[in-house]
Write a protein that holds these residues in place. Structure first.
Motif: not given
Length: 237
Positions: A144-145, A177-183, A205-206, A214-216
């Motif tokens: 995903l990231e 999303l651009q600059r995507r970060r999935y944690r 985040e993205g 920025d979602e949870r």
């Protein structure tokens, strides 16, 4: 007074006693294991990890899965004909970390054992099913990231490769999303003999063209055992 010859004899006796004691330290545990049988040896091997800790190497993942505390219970052992291989079934209650992801798992574990140099040891890992579930979850997170659609499809159970198992709209939103970060912040796992359920607390985040993101949230996944791996049997999202 003792003569030099007496002292020499006494020294020889002491050396002999020490040598016998050293041999006993090495051989007695092994002889006791043989006397007790493979079942006792294998149970002891699993239970000893509770004291020593578990560190499970996952293929393709740099960091190992490390236990903070874990407990094996209800252990049964089936020794194969020939006496060189065995399988231990157990329940495993596990709390640990994969990098920054906290993992709590409860369920069934199947551990193949082999006899090497006179000792029973896990063939690969002391918790292979837990490792397989965590690996597929981490593979999904990374795909995903990275926005790797082919890697995501490879995580689906046979028969679901032509789609993403549901959740396509959400997948497109995340990959857009651009600059995507999935944690993954936590994974709560329940393992059965042939399937597993995972609940993930995630943070995404993205950047969209109009605003940052920025979602949870939480997601629940169903997984099914496929040979020695686990694959997603429903939606990836």
């Amino acid at each position: 007074m003792r003569s030099a010859e007496d002292w020499s004899r006494l020294g020889g006796v002491v050396i002999t006693v020490l040598a016998v004691a050293a041999v006993a330290v090495l051989l007695v545990p092994r002889l006791l294991g043989v006397a007790a049988g493979p079942e006792a040896e294998i149970i002891t091997a699993l239970k000893s990890t509770e004291r020593d800790g578990l560190s499970l190497t996952l293929p393709g993942v740099e960091e190992p899965l490390r236990s903070q505390k874990h407990y094996f219970a209800r252990i049964t052992v089936n020794v194969e004909p020939g006496g060189e291989r065995a399988v231990a079934w157990a329940t495993l209650d596990f709390d640990g970390l994969l990098g920054r992801t906290a993992i709590s798992s409860l369920g069934v574990e199947r551990v193949p054992f082999v006899r090497r140099e006179g000792e029973w040891v896990p063939e690969r890992l002391a918790a292979p099913r837990l490792a397989a579930v965590v690996r597929v979850l981490e593979s999904r997170r990374r795909a995903l990231e990275a926005g790797d659609r082919e890697a995501l499809k490879a995580l689906l159970a046979p028969g679901l490769e032509s789609a993403t198992g549901g959740g396509e709209a959400e997948l497109e939103r995340v990959l857009g999303l651009q600059r995507r970060r999935y944690r993954a912040e936590t994974w709560l796992l329940r393992l059965e003999r042939d399937d597993a359920v995972a609940t993930e607390a995630w943070r995404l985040e993205g950047q969209l063209p109009s605003r940052p993101v920025d979602e949870r949230g939480q997601r629940r996944f169903s997984l099914i055992r496929h040979e020695e791996e686990f694959l997603f049997s429903s939606s990836l999202m």
